[in-house]
Design a protein around this motif. Structure first.
Motif, PDB file in Angstrom:
ATOM      1  N   ASN A 124       3.332   5.786   4.716  1.00 50.16           N
ATOM      2  CA  ASN A 124       3.870   7.153   4.685  1.00 50.16           C
ATOM      3  C   ASN A 124       5.393   7.195   4.790  1.00 50.16           C
ATOM      4  O   ASN A 124       5.986   8.264   4.917  1.00 50.16           O
ATOM      5  CB  ASN A 124       3.255   7.999   5.811  1.00 50.16           C
ATOM      6  N   HIS A 138       1.501  10.941  -3.133  1.00 53.67           N
ATOM      7  CA  HIS A 138       1.084  11.429  -1.811  1.00 53.67           C
ATOM      8  C   HIS A 138       2.276  11.784  -0.922  1.00 53.67           C
ATOM      9  O   HIS A 138       2.110  12.404   0.125  1.00 53.67           O
ATOM     10  CB  HIS A 138       0.182  10.410  -1.110  1.00 53.67           C
ATOM     11  N   LYS A 155      -9.216   2.027   3.860  1.00 49.56           N
ATOM     12  CA  LYS A 155      -8.011   1.882   3.057  1.00 49.56           C
ATOM     13  C   LYS A 155      -6.798   2.377   3.844  1.00 49.56           C
ATOM     14  O   LYS A 155      -6.918   3.205   4.748  1.00 49.56           O
ATOM     15  CB  LYS A 155      -8.134   2.650   1.743  1.00 49.56           C
ATOM     16  N   TYR A 156      -5.628   1.858   3.457  1.00 50.87           N
ATOM     17  CA  TYR A 156      -4.390   2.186   4.156  1.00 50.87           C
ATOM     18  C   TYR A 156      -3.332   2.637   3.153  1.00 50.87           C
ATOM     19  O   TYR A 156      -3.308   2.181   2.009  1.00 50.87           O
ATOM     20  CB  TYR A 156      -3.889   0.963   4.919  1.00 50.87           C
ATOM     21  N   LEU A 157      -2.452   3.549   3.623  1.00 53.75           N
ATOM     22  CA  LEU A 157      -1.438   4.129   2.754  1.00 53.75           C
ATOM     23  C   LEU A 157      -0.142   4.296   3.549  1.00 53.75           C
ATOM     24  O   LEU A 157      -0.142   4.905   4.617  1.00 53.75           O
ATOM     25  CB  LEU A 157      -1.925   5.476   2.223  1.00 53.75           C
ATOM     26  N   CYS A 209       0.830  -1.215   0.000  1.00 53.65           N
ATOM     27  CA  CYS A 209       0.000   0.000   0.000  1.00 53.65           C
ATOM     28  C   CYS A 209       0.860   1.259   0.000  1.00 53.65           C
ATOM     29  O   CYS A 209       0.515   2.269   0.610  1.00 53.65           O
ATOM     30  CB  CYS A 209      -0.973   0.001   1.179  1.00 53.65           C
ATOM     31  N   GLN A 251      -4.251   5.114   8.139  1.00 51.52           N
ATOM     32  CA  GLN A 251      -5.602   4.708   7.752  1.00 51.52           C
ATOM     33  C   GLN A 251      -6.252   5.947   7.151  1.00 51.52           C
ATOM     34  O   GLN A 251      -6.404   6.968   7.821  1.00 51.52           O
ATOM     35  CB  GLN A 251      -6.392   4.223   8.964  1.00 51.52           C
ATOM     36  N   VAL A 252      -6.649   5.877   5.882  1.00 49.57           N
ATOM     37  CA  VAL A 252      -7.051   7.099   5.170  1.00 49.57           C
ATOM     38  C   VAL A 252      -8.551   7.375   5.208  1.00 49.57           C
ATOM     39  O   VAL A 252      -8.991   8.430   4.754  1.00 49.57           O
ATOM     40  CB  VAL A 252      -6.571   7.047   3.700  1.00 49.57           C
ATOM     41  N   GLN A 275      -0.434   3.090  -3.672  1.00 55.15           N
ATOM     42  CA  GLN A 275      -1.879   3.232  -3.804  1.00 55.15           C
ATOM     43  C   GLN A 275      -2.549   2.774  -2.520  1.00 55.15           C
ATOM     44  O   GLN A 275      -2.164   1.753  -1.937  1.00 55.15           O
ATOM     45  CB  GLN A 275      -2.373   2.390  -4.987  1.00 55.15           C
ATOM     46  N   ALA A 276      -3.552   3.522  -2.056  1.00 52.39           N
ATOM     47  CA  ALA A 276      -4.288   3.147  -0.846  1.00 52.39           C
ATOM     48  C   ALA A 276      -5.054   1.847  -1.091  1.00 52.39           C
ATOM     49  O   ALA A 276      -5.681   1.680  -2.139  1.00 52.39           O
ATOM     50  CB  ALA A 276      -5.244   4.260  -0.446  1.00 52.39           C
ATOM     51  N   LYS A 277      -4.998   0.933  -0.114  1.00 49.17           N
ATOM     52  CA  LYS A 277      -5.652  -0.365  -0.283  1.00 49.17           C
ATOM     53  C   LYS A 277      -6.330  -0.805   1.009  1.00 49.17           C
ATOM     54  O   LYS A 277      -5.892  -0.439   2.101  1.00 49.17           O
ATOM     55  CB  LYS A 277      -4.620  -1.431  -0.695  1.00 49.17           C
TER      56      LYS A 277
END
Length: 541
Positions: free
Chosen positions: A254, A489, A250-252, A206, A242-243, A209-211
């Motif tokens: 950082n 991002h 979804k998670y991204l 992730c 956690q977005v 892309q957020a997944k």
């Protein structure tokens, strides 16, 4: 059946029973336990039963029943490892176990279900429980069980033949370098958190892309049960965001993760150009002025070795070019253990035969302080790279080192006035050799020790304005060649990591390499390598 016939049949089926157990458990110890239970049940049944028409089917049916009870007792329907549970088959014999690609895909897809849905699947299709019994067992309504079953059936039908769009399950990545920019906490830094390949692949999955957790699970082909605990910890400690707050968020990631499989040759060429530029346009003049300084600008080292001090001047000069911590506060993450840092990692995979050249690898700058009576009495600065004989790891730099060194220096370098353990530590590190301090010392009679360390060169010469202007141009070049290699991002983080380039410690090995090539520096002795790029400012008031 008499005992003699029962004994013969047990011996005849012993290997097949063990093979059955192995196909179920994937683990020799568990398989042996299961096989032992099966043989006991079969043997007792043989002794009680006569005229068995189909021995093969009879044995297999008992084996299946014992296995079902074994699984039920082991996992109590709570933490089901779906990869160890077999899809129900007929009594056609042992040769049909695990046959067919559809079955294998189905089992993997079941493993991707949520914990609740995996439990319901197990109860319904493996234990053949009724909807009402499932509802009672899980303390939920019958309607909820029916809804889950409908969702499970439609979901599995859709997923069973889907085409995978990722190869992480086949060729997973792993981190070859991990570090931080800032202050590590009580539990360490990035390297301590990402202590398993699973965590590393979760973060990578992730990153661009957020997944959702389901997406991550499918991409890695690892059951959600194994993903959720690790993901929760990575979110808690600030490595993954956690977005959204939906039921299936979804998670991204950082972190600043660099893919070593990308082409970074252009960046390396820029750094070599920078090293050449600084050597010719700045350090040549700096060294000439330093050679004329009889007091070595207040720096003290064994034999007043100017060549050795020039190595340290390289490190000190870069700090005088500016502030490499600009905007750091905005990007650093505060961790639960008190850590406050930007997390870094470098990725590769098993298909890459040649690992990245670590010739220019480094670790720093590392700053430490010693305090006495609420007054800072020592400030240290250190950088580790190929030209210093120390581990390229911040863990090799400990608070104990500087406490011991201060005690040694403030007691006139008399080993009799400090503890044996302190002197032994300094000797083992190479900071003291043959009773002589090897670390470069600056005695400060007034002023702030931190300022002395960071502005040392600027305090002795005027740095030309064109150096700063060239630095800005290099920043832009580095950003342009690197920005496409990182997620959108993280644009601010990418910009930060490609700014104030002339202040970077990672230029040290490039600059030293160039200086050795053109004769501006001479190679260090082995003794000097232990303490080079280590400078301490001491308040001697």
């Amino acid at each position: 059946m008499n005992k003699i016939d029962a004994d013969k049949l047990i011996v005849e089926y012993q290997q097949k029973i063990f093979g059955f157990a192995m196909s179920k458990m994937r683990n020799i110890a568990d398989a042996e336990e299961l096989a032992s239970n099966i043989m006991l049940e079969i043997y007792k049944s043989f002794l009680k039963t006569d005229n068995i028409v189909n021995i093969e089917g009879y044995v297999y049916r008992i084996a299946s029943n014992v296995y079902a009870r074994f699984v039920d007792n082991e996992i109590s329907n709570k933490h089901i490892d779906i990869l160890k549970i077999e899809y129900p088959v007929t009594e056609s014999g042992f040769d049909n176990i695990e046959n067919g690609e559809t079955y294998k895909k189905l089992r993997k897809e079941i493993g991707m279900l949520s914990n609740r849905q995996r439990v319901i699947t197990y109860m319904k299709y493996y234990k053949e429980m009724s909807v009402m019994d499932i509802a009672k067992k899980l303390n939920i309504s019958v309607g909820t069980v029916k809804w889950h079953l409908s969702d499970i059936r439609s979901g599995l039908k859709e997923k069973i033949d889907m085409v995978k769009n990722s190869n992480l399950s086949v060729n997973p990545i792993y981190f070859i370098n991990m570090g931080h920019g800032g202050s590590p906490g009580k539990n360490g830094d990035t390297k301590d958190m990402f202590d398993s390949r699973l965590k590393q692949n979760i973060a990578w999955s992730c990153y661009y892309q957020a997944k959702t957790i389901t997406d991550i699970s499918k991409e890695l082909e690892v059951p959600i049960a194994y993903i959720e605990g690790e993901l929760r910890k990575l979110v808690e400690w600030g490595y993954i965001d956690q977005v959204d707050s939906s039921k299936n968020p979804k998670y991204l990631t950082n972190m600043y993760i660099t893919d070593s499989r990308e082409d970074f040759s252009e960046e390396a060429n820029i750094k070599k150009e920078v090293a050449k530029f600084l050597c010719e346009k700045f350090f040549k003049d700096l060294f000439e002025k330093f050679d004329k300084a009889e007091d070595n600008w207040g720096m003290i080292c064994p034999n007043n070795d100017k060549n050795y001090l020039k190595y340290n001047l390289v490190m000190m000069a870069l700090s005088s070019f500016g502030n490499d911590w600009e905007n750091w506060e905005e990007l650093a993450v505060k961790r639960p253990d008190g850590g406050n840092f930007i997390a870094y990692a470098t990725v590769t995979d098993d298909c890459v035969r040649q690992k990245p050249d670590d010739k220019y690898a480094g670790c720093g700058y590392m700053y430490d302080q010693v305090w006495r009576d609420n007054k800072q009495v020592l400030q240290s600065k250190q950088y580790n790279c190929i030209y210093s004989d120390r581990k390229i790891d911040w863990r090799s730099n400990t608070q104990e080192d500087w406490e011991d060194l201060y005690s040694y220096l403030s007691n006139g370098c008399d080993k009799e006035k400090i503890s044996v353990s302190s002197f032994s530590n300094l000797s083992a590190k190479g900071y003291v050799v043959d009773g002589e301090n090897q670390v470069t010392v600056i005695n400060v009679k007034d002023g702030n020790l931190v300022t002395v360390i960071n502005n040392f060169v600027a305090n002795h010469i005027q740095i030309p304005e064109f150096i700063f202007e060239e630095g800005k141009k290099v920043d832009e070049r580095l950003y342009e060649v690197n920005k496409s290699k990182y997620p959108e991002h993280l644009e601010k983080l990418v910009r930060y990591n490609n700014s104030n380039a002339f202040t970077w410690g990672e230029f040290i090995p490039y600059i030293v390499e160039r200086m050795l090539e053109v004769g501006m520096l001479k190679p260090l002795t082995q003794k000097q390598k232990k303490a080079v790029f280590t400078v301490v400012a001491i308040d001697c008031r």
